[in-house]
Design a protein around this motif. Structure first.
Motif, short mmCIF file in Angstrom:
data_model
loop_
_atom_site.label_atom_id
_atom_site.label_comp_id
_atom_site.label_asym_id
_atom_site.label_seq_id
_atom_site.Cartn_x
_atom_site.Cartn_y
_atom_site.Cartn_z
N ASP A 158 35.66 33.26 6.72
CA ASP A 158 37.05 33.57 7.06
C ASP A 158 38.06 32.76 6.24
N GLY A 159 37.56 31.97 5.29
CA GLY A 159 38.45 31.18 4.43
C GLY A 159 38.69 29.77 4.91
N SER A 160 38.27 29.46 6.12
CA SER A 160 38.46 28.11 6.66
C SER A 160 37.40 27.16 6.10
N ALA A 161 37.64 25.86 6.25
CA ALA A 161 36.66 24.86 5.82
C ALA A 161 35.53 24.79 6.83
N ASP A 162 34.31 24.82 6.36
CA ASP A 162 33.13 24.69 7.22
C ASP A 162 32.88 23.20 7.42
N LEU A 163 33.17 22.71 8.62
CA LEU A 163 33.05 21.27 8.92
C LEU A 163 31.73 20.91 9.58
N SER A 164 30.79 21.84 9.63
CA SER A 164 29.54 21.58 10.36
C SER A 164 28.78 20.38 9.80
N ILE A 165 28.79 20.19 8.48
CA ILE A 165 28.06 19.06 7.89
C ILE A 165 28.75 17.75 8.25
N VAL A 166 30.08 17.73 8.21
CA VAL A 166 30.83 16.52 8.59
C VAL A 166 30.48 16.12 10.01
N PHE A 167 30.54 17.06 10.93
CA PHE A 167 30.29 16.74 12.33
C PHE A 167 28.82 16.40 12.59
N GLU A 168 27.91 17.03 11.83
CA GLU A 168 26.49 16.68 11.94
C GLU A 168 26.27 15.22 11.54
N VAL A 182 34.57 6.14 7.70
CA VAL A 182 35.67 6.67 6.91
C VAL A 182 35.32 8.08 6.44
N ILE A 183 36.16 9.04 6.79
CA ILE A 183 35.96 10.41 6.32
C ILE A 183 36.64 10.55 4.96
N LYS A 184 35.84 10.72 3.93
CA LYS A 184 36.33 10.87 2.55
C LYS A 184 36.43 12.35 2.16
N SER A 185 35.64 13.18 2.82
CA SER A 185 35.63 14.62 2.52
C SER A 185 37.00 15.23 2.74
N THR A 186 37.27 16.31 2.00
CA THR A 186 38.50 17.06 2.20
C THR A 186 38.36 17.90 3.46
N VAL A 187 39.18 17.58 4.45
CA VAL A 187 39.06 18.23 5.76
C VAL A 187 40.45 18.65 6.26
N PRO A 188 40.51 19.68 7.10
CA PRO A 188 41.80 20.10 7.65
C PRO A 188 42.43 19.02 8.53
N VAL A 189 43.74 19.12 8.68
CA VAL A 189 44.47 18.19 9.54
C VAL A 189 43.96 18.31 10.97
N THR A 205 40.90 16.94 11.85
CA THR A 205 39.45 16.74 11.84
C THR A 205 39.08 15.34 12.33
N ASN A 206 39.86 14.33 11.92
CA ASN A 206 39.57 12.97 12.34
C ASN A 206 39.61 12.86 13.86
N ASN A 207 40.58 13.52 14.49
CA ASN A 207 40.68 13.50 15.95
C ASN A 207 39.46 14.14 16.60
N LYS A 208 38.98 15.25 16.02
CA LYS A 208 37.78 15.92 16.56
C LYS A 208 36.55 15.03 16.40
N ALA A 209 36.46 14.35 15.25
CA ALA A 209 35.33 13.44 15.02
C ALA A 209 35.36 12.28 16.01
N LEU A 210 36.55 11.80 16.33
CA LEU A 210 36.69 10.71 17.29
C LEU A 210 36.15 11.11 18.66
#
Length: 200
Positions: free
Chosen positions: A41-51, A67-74, A76-81
């Motif tokens: 759908d054009g969005s960033a696939d964050l499955s690897i980051v969250f894994e 530290v999240i260095k990957s290019t992620v949508p605004v 993402t850090n909150n979701k990872a937290l």
């Protein structure tokens, strides 16, 4: 790249492992640098980051800065937290977007234009400032902000660069129709210090 890898491996500053627990053991700062490919759908696939975030949580052996260095949508850090909540050791989560230019990654890494870090605690920012100090000897800025602002900075910078490229391409089309020389126009524009030549 090969010379840097060989020399630093030989001198004990660089090592590689596929064992995440071994990589985490004894570390103070962990950088997540994984792909975020485009989904259907054009969005960033964050499955690897969250894994990776879940795996880090599972293998924690003490307090860490992640530290999240990957290019992620605004956001993402909150979701990872949220994923890290309730971990057996405290984790301070930061964002540190990369700004590497194609074909110049090593130079951009060793001599960055600026370093942007998004943190929630001043102490996290100070730890990252010390870590980056050897790479900022040329008075380049170390910019501390919130994780949301750091994530937005990456996207805003990418959008601005893409805008400059798209704009000069449209001007080239207009020049072709009007009989003007795009190289003359580009030079005339680029000498304006507010515009510059990069990405024209």
């Amino acid at each position: 790249m090969q010379e840097l890898v060989e020399r630093n491996t030989r001198e004990g500053r660089l090592s590689f492992t596929t064992n995440l627990a071994a990589g985490i053991a004894g570390s103070e700062v962990i950088f997540i640098c994984v792909g975020t490919p485009q989904a259907a759908d054009g969005s960033a696939d964050l499955s690897i980051v969250f894994e990776v975030i879940r795996s880090i949580r599972e293998h924690l052996d003490g307090p860490k800065i992640v530290v999240i260095k990957s290019t992620v949508p605004v956001g993402t850090n909150n979701k990872a937290l949220e994923i890290l909540k309730g971990a057996k050791y405290p984790v301070r989560l930061a964002s540190n977007p990369e700004f590497l230019k194609e074909g110049a990654a090593i130079d951009d890494c060793l001599r960055p234009d600026r370093v942007v870090v998004g943190v929630r605690e001043a102490a996290t920012g100070e730890t990252l400032r010390v870590l980056y100090a050897p790479f900022l000897r040329t008075e380049k800025p170390f910019l501390v902000m919130s994780p949301l602002s750091a994530e937005m900075t990456k996207y805003a910078a990418n959008a601005m660069l893409a805008t400059k490229i798209s704009f000069i391409n449209e001007v080239a089309n207009l020049c072709e129709r009007a009989g003007a020389d795009i190289n003359d126009v580009r030079r005339g524009m680029g000498h304006d210090s507010r515009i510059g030549f990069q990405f024209l």
